[in-house]
Design a protein around this motif. Sequence first.
Motif, PDB file in Angstrom:
ATOM      1  N   ASP A  23      83.433  -5.825  23.465  1.00 34.70           N
ATOM      2  CA  ASP A  23      84.585  -6.230  22.665  1.00 34.70           C
ATOM      3  C   ASP A  23      84.255  -7.478  21.851  1.00 34.70           C
ATOM      4  OD1 ASP A  23      87.252  -6.158  21.748  1.00 34.70           O
ATOM      5  OD2 ASP A  23      87.920  -7.526  23.327  1.00 34.70           O
ATOM      6  N   VAL A  24      84.850  -7.574  20.678  1.00 39.07           N
ATOM      7  CA  VAL A  24      84.750  -8.763  19.826  1.00 39.07           C
ATOM      8  C   VAL A  24      86.170  -9.141  19.428  1.00 39.07           C
ATOM      9  CG1 VAL A  24      83.909  -9.707  17.644  1.00 39.07           C
ATOM     10  CG2 VAL A  24      82.480  -8.130  18.938  1.00 39.07           C
ATOM     11  N   THR A  25      86.503 -10.413  19.622  1.00 40.66           N
ATOM     12  CA  THR A  25      87.842 -10.905  19.291  1.00 40.66           C
ATOM     13  C   THR A  25      87.728 -12.176  18.469  1.00 40.66           C
ATOM     14  OG1 THR A  25      88.619 -10.089  21.422  1.00 40.66           O
ATOM     15  CG2 THR A  25      90.070 -11.609  20.265  1.00 40.66           C
ATOM     16  N   ILE A  26      88.452 -12.206  17.358  1.00 36.64           N
ATOM     17  CA  ILE A  26      88.555 -13.427  16.549  1.00 36.64           C
ATOM     18  C   ILE A  26      90.051 -13.723  16.420  1.00 36.64           C
ATOM     19  CG2 ILE A  26      88.078 -14.527  14.339  1.00 36.64           C
ATOM     20  CD1 ILE A  26      85.711 -12.662  13.973  1.00 36.64           C
ATOM     21  N   PRO A  27      90.547 -14.746  17.135  1.00 38.43           N
ATOM     22  CA  PRO A  27      91.987 -15.042  17.099  1.00 38.43           C
ATOM     23  C   PRO A  27      92.484 -15.408  15.707  1.00 38.43           C
ATOM     24  CG  PRO A  27      90.939 -16.165  18.937  1.00 38.43           C
ATOM     25  CD  PRO A  27      89.842 -15.603  18.084  1.00 38.43           C
ATOM     26  N   LYS A  28      93.636 -14.892  15.382  1.00 42.39           N
ATOM     27  CA  LYS A  28      94.294 -15.169  14.099  1.00 42.39           C
ATOM     28  C   LYS A  28      95.012 -16.514  14.182  1.00 42.39           C
ATOM     29  CE  LYS A  28      93.170 -11.094  12.568  1.00 42.39           C
ATOM     30  NZ  LYS A  28      91.831 -11.048  12.065  1.00 42.39           N
ATOM     31  N   PRO A  29      95.301 -17.123  13.022  1.00 40.27           N
ATOM     32  CA  PRO A  29      96.028 -18.401  13.040  1.00 40.27           C
ATOM     33  C   PRO A  29      97.421 -18.230  13.644  1.00 40.27           C
ATOM     34  CG  PRO A  29      95.259 -17.881  10.814  1.00 40.27           C
ATOM     35  CD  PRO A  29      94.961 -16.705  11.677  1.00 40.27           C
ATOM     36  N   GLU A  30      97.883 -19.277  14.320  1.00 35.11           N
ATOM     37  CA  GLU A  30      99.215 -19.230  14.929  1.00 35.11           C
ATOM     38  C   GLU A  30     100.312 -19.320  13.875  1.00 35.11           C
ATOM     39  OE1 GLU A  30      99.306 -22.207  17.964  1.00 35.11           O
ATOM     40  OE2 GLU A  30      97.889 -21.110  19.223  1.00 35.11           O
ATOM     41  N   LEU A  31     100.061 -20.081  12.811  1.00 36.27           N
ATOM     42  CA  LEU A  31     101.053 -20.228  11.750  1.00 36.27           C
ATOM     43  C   LEU A  31     100.926 -19.077  10.761  1.00 36.27           C
ATOM     44  CD1 LEU A  31     100.731 -24.040  11.002  1.00 36.27           C
ATOM     45  CD2 LEU A  31     102.516 -22.895  12.312  1.00 36.27           C
ATOM     46  N   LEU A  32     102.014 -18.409  10.520  1.00 36.22           N
ATOM     47  CA  LEU A  32     101.986 -17.293   9.575  1.00 36.22           C
ATOM     48  C   LEU A  32     101.710 -17.759   8.156  1.00 36.22           C
ATOM     49  CD1 LEU A  32     105.021 -15.277  10.973  1.00 36.22           C
ATOM     50  CD2 LEU A  32     102.589 -14.841  11.330  1.00 36.22           C
ATOM     51  N   SER A  33     102.049 -19.012   7.863  1.00 37.67           N
ATOM     52  CA  SER A  33     101.853 -19.544   6.512  1.00 37.67           C
ATOM     53  C   SER A  33     100.406 -19.958   6.238  1.00 37.67           C
ATOM     54  CB  SER A  33     102.776 -20.742   6.292  1.00 37.67           C
ATOM     55  OG  SER A  33     102.453 -21.758   7.223  1.00 37.67           O
ATOM     56  N   SER A  34      99.550 -19.907   7.265  1.00 33.60           N
ATOM     57  CA  SER A  34      98.159 -20.322   7.106  1.00 33.60           C
ATOM     58  C   SER A  34      97.420 -19.384   6.155  1.00 33.60           C
ATOM     59  CB  SER A  34      97.462 -20.340   8.467  1.00 33.60           C
ATOM     60  OG  SER A  34      96.102 -20.647   8.296  1.00 33.60           O
ATOM     61  N   GLN A  35      96.569 -19.941   5.315  1.00 35.50           N
ATOM     62  CA  GLN A  35      95.773 -19.164   4.373  1.00 35.50           C
ATOM     63  C   GLN A  35      94.467 -18.687   5.001  1.00 35.50           C
ATOM     64  OE1 GLN A  35      96.964 -18.330   1.325  1.00 35.50           O
ATOM     65  NE2 GLN A  35      98.823 -19.377   1.954  1.00 35.50           N
ATOM     66  N   ASP A  36      94.133 -19.196   6.179  1.00 33.22           N
ATOM     67  CA  ASP A  36      92.889 -18.821   6.845  1.00 33.22           C
ATOM     68  C   ASP A  36      93.019 -17.443   7.478  1.00 33.22           C
ATOM     69  OD1 ASP A  36      91.823 -21.304   6.187  1.00 33.22           O
ATOM     70  OD2 ASP A  36      92.525 -22.219   8.054  1.00 33.22           O
ATOM     71  N   SER A  37      91.919 -16.693   7.466  1.00 30.88           N
ATOM     72  CA  SER A  37      91.950 -15.354   8.055  1.00 30.88           C
ATOM     73  C   SER A  37      91.828 -15.401   9.574  1.00 30.88           C
ATOM     74  CB  SER A  37      90.823 -14.502   7.464  1.00 30.88           C
ATOM     75  OG  SER A  37      89.576 -15.122   7.718  1.00 30.88           O
ATOM     76  N   HIS A  38      91.287 -16.517  10.099  1.00 29.81           N
ATOM     77  CA  HIS A  38      91.180 -16.688  11.558  1.00 29.81           C
ATOM     78  C   HIS A  38      91.096 -18.173  11.871  1.00 29.81           C
ATOM     79  CE1 HIS A  38      86.878 -17.391  11.037  1.00 29.81           C
ATOM     80  NE2 HIS A  38      86.820 -16.264  10.342  1.00 29.81           N
ATOM     81  N   ARG A  39      90.983 -18.489  13.159  1.00 27.63           N
ATOM     82  CA  ARG A  39      91.022 -19.881  13.602  1.00 27.63           C
ATOM     83  C   ARG A  39      89.651 -20.543  13.683  1.00 27.63           C
ATOM     84  NH1 ARG A  39      94.666 -19.437  18.819  1.00 27.63           N
ATOM     85  NH2 ARG A  39      94.188 -21.637  18.970  1.00 27.63           N
ATOM     86  N   GLY A  40      88.600 -19.853  13.253  1.00 29.88           N
ATOM     87  CA  GLY A  40      87.275 -20.460  13.201  1.00 29.88           C
ATOM     88  C   GLY A  40      86.432 -20.252  14.448  1.00 29.88           C
ATOM     89  N   PHE A  41      86.898 -19.448  15.375  1.00 28.34           N
ATOM     90  CA  PHE A  41      86.100 -19.149  16.558  1.00 28.34           C
ATOM     91  C   PHE A  41      86.389 -17.726  17.003  1.00 28.34           C
ATOM     92  CE2 PHE A  41      90.082 -20.774  18.203  1.00 28.34           C
ATOM     93  CZ  PHE A  41      90.375 -19.936  19.265  1.00 28.34           C
ATOM     94  N   GLY A  42      85.544 -17.232  17.896  1.00 29.84           N
ATOM     95  CA  GLY A  42      85.722 -15.881  18.401  1.00 29.84           C
ATOM     96  C   GLY A  42      85.063 -15.705  19.751  1.00 29.84           C
ATOM     97  N   TYR A  43      85.214 -14.524  20.322  1.00 27.69           N
ATOM     98  CA  TYR A  43      84.631 -14.197  21.610  1.00 27.69           C
ATOM     99  C   TYR A  43      83.899 -12.873  21.492  1.00 27.69           C
ATOM    100  CZ  TYR A  43      87.858 -17.749  23.263  1.00 27.69           C
ATOM    101  OH  TYR A  43      88.535 -18.919  23.441  1.00 27.69           O
ATOM    102  N   VAL A  44      82.719 -12.821  22.089  1.00 25.77           N
ATOM    103  CA  VAL A  44      81.942 -11.583  22.136  1.00 25.77           C
ATOM    104  C   VAL A  44      81.721 -11.269  23.610  1.00 25.77           C
ATOM    105  CG1 VAL A  44      79.786 -10.437  21.506  1.00 25.77           C
ATOM    106  CG2 VAL A  44      80.795 -12.135  19.960  1.00 25.77           C
ATOM    107  N   GLU A  45      82.188 -10.080  24.021  1.00 25.04           N
ATOM    108  CA  GLU A  45      82.016  -9.669  25.410  1.00 25.04           C
ATOM    109  C   GLU A  45      80.904  -8.641  25.490  1.00 25.04           C
ATOM    110  OE1 GLU A  45      84.365  -7.515  29.094  1.00 25.04           O
ATOM    111  OE2 GLU A  45      85.485  -8.065  27.287  1.00 25.04           O
ATOM    112  N   PHE A  46      79.894  -8.937  26.306  1.00 29.95           N
ATOM    113  CA  PHE A  46      78.756  -8.056  26.506  1.00 29.95           C
ATOM    114  C   PHE A  46      78.960  -7.214  27.759  1.00 29.95           C
ATOM    115  CE2 PHE A  46      77.007 -11.433  23.885  1.00 29.95           C
ATOM    116  CZ  PHE A  46      76.211 -10.731  22.987  1.00 29.95           C
TER     117      PHE A  46
END
Length: 158
Positions: A40-63
């Motif tokens: 699995d690969v997860t990249i959390p989305k921003p908490e604020l809906l008004s944010s222009q960023d596509s994600h929060r700048g970090f992610g998780y990779v499960e092997f």
Amino acid sequence: MSEAVRVSRLKSTVYVGGLDNAVNEKLLADAFLPFGEIIDVTIPKPELLSSQDSHRGFGYVEFEGAGDAKEAIDNMDQSEFFGRVIRVAPAKPQKDSNEGLGSKTAIWETEGWIAQHAVSEEDRLSAQEAQHAPIPSEDPMQSVDSDVAGPRFQESTG
């Protein structure tokens, strides 16, 4: 999910920090694929809906295995990915929403705090006894002879 399964999944999951906004889950999976089978690969989305960023700048990779995760950490930590130096480290367990800052639960209502600060029944009883002990009727100020404040000096006769 049992505790053993959760611990096993945690050991096989890596945190990837410092991601560029252009990175998505497919690109992240492709970058880590050489180190083993990815579950699995997860990249959390921003908490604020008004944010222009596509994600929060970090992610998780499960092997699939913990060895693959260690291999990815050893090879990818401090490497450059999409023009940015990324940090790759073992993932930490997610905090419960009732823990830490932002919690809607008072600190003394959490189990850990109670276990650490609980008072034994013996201490509780002695505190209650002290509260209900009779107050001495003797006034400590009765032995004061003068109305003058300050230390007493004895007059010398010599």
